[in-house]
Design a protein around this motif. Structure first.
Motif, PDB file in Angstrom:
ATOM      1  N   MET A   1      38.378  17.112  18.179  1.00 18.63           N
ATOM      2  CA  MET A   1      38.599  17.813  16.904  1.00 18.63           C
ATOM      3  C   MET A   1      39.459  16.955  15.970  1.00 18.63           C
ATOM      4  O   MET A   1      40.491  16.418  16.353  1.00 18.63           O
ATOM      5  CB  MET A   1      39.310  19.128  17.204  1.00 18.63           C
ATOM      6  CG  MET A   1      39.445  20.019  15.974  1.00 18.63           C
ATOM      7  SD  MET A   1      40.012  21.654  16.487  1.00 18.63           S
ATOM      8  CE  MET A   1      40.494  22.295  14.886  1.00 18.63           C
ATOM      9  N   GLY A   2      39.039  16.804  14.741  1.00 20.16           N
ATOM     10  CA  GLY A   2      39.746  15.926  13.794  1.00 20.16           C
ATOM     11  C   GLY A   2      41.049  16.556  13.333  1.00 20.16           C
ATOM     12  O   GLY A   2      41.266  17.747  13.446  1.00 20.16           O
ATOM     13  N   THR A   3      41.937  15.737  12.799  1.00 25.64           N
ATOM     14  CA  THR A   3      43.174  16.262  12.223  1.00 25.64           C
ATOM     15  C   THR A   3      42.829  16.981  10.930  1.00 25.64           C
ATOM     16  O   THR A   3      41.922  16.590  10.218  1.00 25.64           O
ATOM     17  CB  THR A   3      44.118  15.091  11.863  1.00 25.64           C
ATOM     18  OG1 THR A   3      43.986  14.104  12.879  1.00 25.64           O
ATOM     19  CG2 THR A   3      45.542  15.550  11.747  1.00 25.64           C
ATOM     20  N   ARG A   4      43.591  17.993  10.625  1.00 32.48           N
ATOM     21  CA  ARG A   4      43.284  18.725   9.399  1.00 32.48           C
ATOM     22  C   ARG A   4      43.953  18.089   8.215  1.00 32.48           C
ATOM     23  O   ARG A   4      45.173  17.986   8.181  1.00 32.48           O
ATOM     24  CB  ARG A   4      43.800  20.144   9.511  1.00 32.48           C
ATOM     25  CG  ARG A   4      43.086  20.900  10.558  1.00 32.48           C
ATOM     26  CD  ARG A   4      43.379  22.330  10.330  1.00 32.48           C
ATOM     27  NE  ARG A   4      42.538  23.062  11.234  1.00 32.48           N
ATOM     28  CZ  ARG A   4      42.174  24.297  11.022  1.00 32.48           C
ATOM     29  NH1 ARG A   4      42.559  24.908   9.929  1.00 32.48           N
ATOM     30  NH2 ARG A   4      41.413  24.909  11.866  1.00 32.48           N
TER      31      ARG A   4
END
Lengths: 547, 547
Positions: A1-4
């Motif tokens: 999951m990518g960083t927001r």
């Protein structure tokens, strides 16, 4: 999951600044990049921007939906009637609104308004709605008016009948997908009267969102196969570009047959045969589309022509689509509209029980010109019962055609009759519109044919002229230099110099090397005369310029 | 060229018989085979038949358009909301009309009316139209009423504004393909207010023929590729079957993500991720559809859920479709509608300038329930300018959405404000509808949950209950014997025994082994109570029967 990204962006702020920023963000006031929304950016947002004093690096990512990634069949769609020339007309209208400013700059258009003769939009050209139709519609819309003494009884009677057939007696309920029952009955009764007693069955009537919806729905069901067995759809050239657009959308094969310009745009069965046999080399021609009265060509087919076409369809096993939306628009005294359905029945049982036919009508044309309500119907003949089921299923996905459009269709097929209160006024209004159109058809033909380098066939029906224009060699070169079709170049010049918006023939298709444009005859007589005079002057100047 | 059947047939008659037959044929009275039209065959036709005393051998040829030859993608379309159960309901209604005859035969239905709880059709269930909306519509329809003292000034003001923006000041003119300018401005202003100041641009608003039209149009543009690169469209399960139908029509790939029934039908991003990664094996998932508030499930997404979804779409490069037609229909006091657009903007510029979003609204739901007018809009965010051009081109083929539906949309987004003459009545009517719906939502949940073998999540929003029903093993067997999905079997029995028409869960999709139905909560409170009681009684009997 990518960083927001937001987290990344907000954590660079601490304490109260962070809180204030977060509050502003909650209030919908986060700093936004300049762009299309920039101009309405609120001052609170500007404040937030100042408070935050940071602006995350903005790199617009590649978009998901682009010209490269989009549906290629949609990309291939063309629709000239609202194409580039109409966009240009819109731009010019905006410029005209700014005329006072431009005057100061010494820029002045040689005209004060754009005349949109590109589309058969009667009310936009000043035609008044038929009073009775609007009275019934108003009563259906706001049934309190049923108690008002200012509405005639025959209008109230029709409104009550329509409302009784609507769920909860409201135009706001969905109707059956096929349309309101009693309106389909009225349509069937109308067809029976129109066709001198040839019966019509309400079960074969489908109310539609204008005729376009019916045409595209039935084509959608008809198209199948891949490669050489892909469905071919035969259309006249010139055609109304709905056909080419839908064929493109459905990835079907467009099979052109040419109407005979030297013979008043008549349809010739030998040409149908040529087109069919050539098409059989590369696809499976299965559908034959007819537009009668013709759009853009205005010809009205005679009995023999219709019989020939039906026989051809029977012989070659083609599904017939008869676009008959101009059935009330016949002007030449020696022409008469005859429906494909009627002729089919009169040709005997071999045809009437075998030839598959869908025919289309609309509230948008005729004498009523109610385009905005998007009313229409389709009558199908010899459709397989299973296919009728499929059709209803497909229509049900969109729930129903607009019920107000259905009501408008009802009034068209069920107008006041002798003895009813509104008959006299209704007839007067109807005859006035049709009488004026007939005058304008003749006027247009005559005036165009006085211009050197313009030839116009008689406007037997419909509401357009489709004159052939001579474009000199030098103009052809100039068009090529502008990467435009020659008639697009011509029409653009016409628009820029006179404000008259017409559609180039290339948008409808034409024999190679010939050039045309389509112009409606809807402006009021005096205005139409001015328009025609302007076209004449423009054309002569154009010929001189590129001589 | 083949011989013409009619010639062959007529030449077998000579002299006067031939002439008379030909005359009858001309009058449209040729003998027709018995068939759907047989019953209205005129006596003249019967006479012709007798005169001719011949009847050509009639062998119905194989049809061109059959289940085998038709478009297989259309054949694959399913639409449960108007599916077999609704056809059955129609049959029963016809039987009920014949009740007196059936009584004589000793056949009596255990009910006197069919209650169509299958579709969110408020007016059909007795909800009254909003007075102000209909007043403005009537004024637009029949502008003579602008002089009538019985219409309030604020309604007249709105009608004048709409008419001034229509060609020739008539609802009967075509509008721009994207919709009437001033109505798009009003929609943008409404969105800005709704979203607490997040700006909306009229250029990003497209008026549509109901929300269905917008959804299918944008999907049509999005779908491309073949084989493993065919576009995948992620939809919730349970879904509103417009989605599966359009995906089928477009031959796109349906990618299911399951809502969590045990958690009030919440959307879980881990489930989105699972669905996406599995889909990537066989297609190119490019679109993520969200329905909020949920249809058929009625859940209202909270802020965190929406943020998670948006982040997921950003991360995975998915085009977002937000179906927000129930935005006014939120009943749980602890729920609040928040638009995807608003949350997207508040998440910061990385999202607001990159995530491509289309959101949809409609006149059909909310407190107005104006389904029949087919009004709606779509707002697009971050759509590539070239794609906006493509969108307008595609929309222009169908000319324009119904202008009366556009006008209805205008009144929804531009209602009376405090200080205006109609404000009080409008607010009262609106609150009455929404207040009643909230009551009915609670009532329905409570009553269903009292029935053993039925479990119903809270109806936080929208206008449906989607209870889970326990179907005993013996009923599963009976369903299999009838070749029906178990919940279809259940709903058919419910319809036959009570007259209540609901839609089986299988029409929306559900986790394997679970069974549901969708029922609207639109009937008036007292009637709804009766309906729920009847469902309860039926269910208990059903459990007993198949125990």
């Amino acid at each position: 999951m990518g960083t927001r990204p937001r987290s990344r962006w907000l954590v660079s702020l601490g304490g109260r600044a962070m809180q204030r920023a977060a509050a502003l963000v909650r209030r919908g006031c986060c700093p936004r990049p300049p762009g299309p929304w920039g101009r309405s950016q609120s001052s609170a947002a500007a404040e937030a921007s100042a408070v935050l004093k940071v602006r995350p690096e903005r790199s617009r990512r590649e978009r998901i939906l682009t010209l490269e990634s989009m549906n290629p069949q949609v990309k291939a769609v063309e629709y000239a009637v609202r194409g580039p020339i109409v966009l240009k007309a819109g731009e010019i209208e905006l410029e005209l609104q700014r005329a006072p400013e431009l005057d100061l700059l010494g820029i002045k258009k040689p005209f004060t308004e754009v005349i949109r003769a590109n589309i058969g939009d009667a009310h936009a050209m000043g035609q008044q709605p038929i009073t009775f139709l609007r009275q019934v519609m108003a009563l259906c819309t706001y049934p309190n008016l049923l108690d008002s003494p200012s509405f005639p009884e025959d209008a109230k009677k029709r409104a009550r009948r329509i409302l009784q057939a609507c769920g909860g007696n409201s135009l706001g309920s969905y109707s059956a997908s096929q349309g309101v029952n009693c309106i389909r009955e009225d349509v069937a009764a109308y067809i029976t009267r129109r066709d001198g007693g040839v019966p019509a069955d309400p079960d074969n009537i489908y109310l539609t969102t204008g005729a376009s919806d019916g045409i595209s729905t039935i084509l959608k069901i008809l198209v199948s196969g891949g490669g050489k067995s892909r469905t071919g759809v035969m259309i006249p050239i010139p055609q109304y570009p709905l056909y080419s657009a839908v064929i493109s959308e459905l990835d079907a094969i467009q099979v052109n047959y040419y109407l005979d310009e030297d013979n008043c745009w008549a349809l010739n069965v030998n040409e149908l045969r040529r087109a069919l046999w050539e098409a059989k080399e590369h696809c499976n021609p299965k559908v034959l589309c007819i537009i009668n009265p013709g759009n853009p060509t205005g010809q009205v087919q005679n009995r023999k022509c219709i019989e020939d076409v039906i026989h051809f369809a029977w012989e070659e096993k083609l599904f017939l689509l008869a676009d008959e939306v101009y059935q009330d628009n016949v002007y030449s005294p020696d022409c008469k509209f005859q429906s494909f359905k009627k002729v089919l029945y009169e040709m005997g049982p071999e045809y009437s029980s075998n030839v598959e036919l869908a025919s289309f009508h609309s509230t948008s044309k005729g004498y009523m010109g109610e385009c905005g309500y998007r009313g229409g119907y389709m009558e199908v003949i010899n459709l397989h019962p299973e296919i009728k089921g499929q059709l209803v299923k497909l229509l049900s996905v969109r729930l129903c055609p607009p019920v107000s459009g259905q009501a408008a269709m009802d009034i068209v097929v069920n107008p006041p009759v002798p003895g009813e209160e509104s008959f006299e006024q209704f007839s007067r209004e109807k005859e006035s519109v049709l009488g004026n159109l007939a005058k304008k058809a003749k006027l247009t033909e005559d005036m165009f044919n006085q211009v050197p380098g313009i030839h116009c066939n008689p406007l037997q029906g419909a509401m357009y002229a489709f004159p052939r224009i001579f474009i000199p060699a030098k103009a052809l070169e100039a068009a090529q230099a502008h990467k435009m079709a020659p008639d697009m170049f011509y029409c653009m010049k016409l628009l820029e110099e006179t404000g008259i918006c017409v559609v180039p023939g290339s948008g409808f298709g034409q024999k190679e090397g010939t050039h045309h444009f389509r112009m409606t005859i809807l402006p009021p007589v005096e205005k139409l005369k001015t328009v025609l005079q302007k076209v004449k002057d423009f054309h002569i100047k154009f010929l001189e310029k590129y001589a």
